[in-house]
Write an enzyme that holds these catalytic residues in place. Structure first.
Site, PDB file in Angstrom:
ATOM      1  N   GLY A 189       0.824  -1.195   0.000  1.00  0.00           N
ATOM      2  CA  GLY A 189       0.000   0.000   0.000  1.00  0.00           C
ATOM      3  C   GLY A 189       0.863   1.251   0.000  1.00  0.00           C
ATOM      4  CB  SER A 190       3.107   2.609  -1.459  1.00  0.00           C
ATOM      5  OG  SER A 190       2.996   1.583  -2.435  1.00  0.00           O
TER       6      SER A 190
END
Length: 232
Positions: A189-190
């Site tokens: 997640g980024s």
């Protein structure tokens, strides 16, 4: 054989960086199943999710040096003029920044947005606030690439998120890179920011879903003819 080929073509390969994680989840499932059988199936759900997270699908990338291609799968979370991070050495004048936020269900393999030569790669440690927030560009751990293109230097910044704890980049300075070429991955997640010089016009809208290696997010020229694509 036709059924076999259909199944083989439907299954998306897992990137090699994900092998240890998928194996760990599977072993944990076996151990949990030995303790309490229903936990095995719960563990297998997480194992399948892990394999899905590290998927590395084939993409068809437009081959046009005037186009800027999305470096990540996800939602376009920002389109604005901002000063690029100091470590990129792109100057103090505002540049067009297009941000793509990746949640834990998006493919996390990162791809080069344009063809050119990698001038520099700069890593900066930081915090791990929600990557969808604007302040993540300044506060979070990040890794920035500067690519020399025919339209000037552009910046591509991998930003760690709330859950992400590892930025991977297997590109090297002074190497050539093609649009759509894989250069890194972030777990889990980024966000990716692309900084573009004057002359670039956005071709996406806020909230739009982008596909790494395929979606055109900006363009340096208009009134183009047919675009040639490359499969990778």
């Amino acid at each position: 054989m036709s059924l076999f080929n259909t199944v083989r073509n439907t299954i998306v390969p897992v990137h090699k960086e994900g092998y240890p994680f998928v194996a760990a989840f599977f072993v944990a499932s076996l151990v949990l199943g030995w303790i309490f059988k229903p936990l095995f199936w719960i563990g297998m759900i997480f194992t399948l999710w892990c394999a899905y997270f590290f998927r590395d699908p084939e993409r068809v990338t437009p081959q046009d040096d005037d186009l800027v291609i999305s470096p990540a799968d996800g939602k376009v979370s920002a389109i604005q003029m901002v000063t690029p991070p100091a470590e990129l050495n792109l100057g103090s004048e505002p540049m067009l920044r297009i941000s793509v936020f990746m949640n834990v269900f998006n493919c996390h393999v990162n791809r080069a947005p344009m063809r050119g030569r990698i001038v520099s790669i700069n890593y900066r440690s930081g915090s791990f606030v929600n990557a969808e927030l604007d302040k993540a560009s300044e506060d979070n751990e990040r890794n920035g690439l500067v690519i020399e293109t025919q339209h000037g230097q552009i910046g591509v910044v991998q930003i760690a998120g709330l859950v992400a704890r590892r930025i991977l980049c297997w590109a090297n300075p002074n190497e050539p890179v093609d649009a759509g070429e894989r250069f890194g991955l972030i777990r889990f997640g980024s966000r990716l920011d692309v900084f573009l010089p004057a002359g670039a016009a956005p071709r996406v809208s806020l909230g739009q879903t982008a596909v790494a290696g395929e979606t055109v997010i900006a363009e340096f020229a208009s009134a183009k003819g047919p675009i040639i694509s490359r499969r990778s």
